[in-house]
Motif scaffolding. Structure first.
Motif: not given
Ligand code: MN
Length: 287
Positions: A85, A143, A145, A174, A187, A257
């Motif tokens: 997301a 990030e 999450e 992430d 990523k 995040t």
């Molecule tokens: Mn992310």
């Protein structure tokens, strides 16, 4: 139940006496190595009572060993896919653009516009490895999450039925290269999706809508938030993604995040704490 993958990609769960019980055989004879957790998740409704029986009973049962005596792998080493997301917290949206943002001057939108992206399954890492930064001089961010592990095939699932399709939850990082490249590239580097140390089954968490998330780098808190501040909460994410793609047992959703993202450097020590979901500690490799 708290599920681990360990040593030669065997599957274990924490028993009543606090040790790790080997339940690899419950994944079935056809599953090998990195695919065992996906097989176990798909079979879970059939084998959960056998798992409970294996975890009960006296301390010191045959086959149990201390967690400290095994090599802890990522708890889902090869998810069929990882959906993520983008910009799913308002304060993170604010920090990404504007004059002082990660992308100065950019007008950053939210998940309502960007919808989602896919990370390569090979980007998974766990406590047994380090985060590697292969492009010298490029900014790479943390990030923090909450990861959702899908338990049942989900296609066109309503918000009301969404959580019935969740197997469990896992702390997830992430890791993200900043720059102009596509998200799916930035990523998806190897080791850019650390998860673990365990998957905690959904029955132990109840509602995932009020979980505290905290990330420290070298002991300093960088990100602190609660899942109640998600723009699309977890039922909405499952409804939203399953409307257009089939979610399968073992798939991961990276839920987004909160504010506080920032660069990581070789030697940094990251600690992501999501209370009952677990605490994931990762180190950034030195070149
Ligand atoms: Mn992310």
């Amino acid at each position: 139940v708290r599920l681990f993958v360990f040593d030669d990609y065997r599957v274990g769960a924490i028993a009543a006496d606090g040790t790790l019980a080997d339940i690899t055989e419950l994944a079935g004879p056809g599953a090998a190595g990195r695919d065992r957790m996906t097989a176990l998740i798909a079979r879970w409704p059939e084998v959960r009572e056998q798992a409970a029986a294996a975890l009960a009973g006296p301390a010191g049962r045959v086959g149990r060993r201390p967690l400290a005596a095994v090599r802890i792998r990522p708890p889902q080493p090869r998810p069929p896919k990882i959906i993520a997301a983008p910009v799913n917290y308002r304060l993170h949206q604010a920090e990404m653009g504007g004059t002082d943002g990660v992308y100065p001057g950019a007008a950053i939108k939210t998940i309502e516009t960007y919808a989602g992206f896919i990370k390569a399954p090979t980007s998974i890492a766990g406590p047994d490895s380090r985060i590697r930064l292969p492009l010298a001089g490029r900014r790479v961010d943390h990030e923090a999450e909450l990861g959702v592990v899908i338990g049942r095939t989900a296609l066109d699932v309503s918000r009301a039925a969404a959580l019935d399709h969740v197997f469990g939850y896992v702390p997830l990082l992430d890791i993200t290269l900043r720059g102009e490249e596509d998200r799916s590239y930035r990523k998806s580097f190897d080791t850019f999706t650390p998860i673990g140390p365990a998957i905690v089954t959904a029955d132990e968490i109840g509602s995932p809508g009020a979980l505290d998330i905290e990330l420290a780098v070298n002991g300093e808190i960088r990100q602190r938030a609660n899942t109640r501040d998600l723009i699309y909460d977890i039922p909405r994410l499952i409804e939203f993604y399953s409307a257009v793609m089939t979610l399968e047992p073992g798939d991961l959703i990276a839920t987004g995040t909160p504010a506080g993202v920032g660069p990581i450097y070789p030697g940094d020590e990251l600690a992501l704490d999501i209370g009952t979901v677990g605490r994931l500690e990762m180190t950034v490799a030195r070149p």
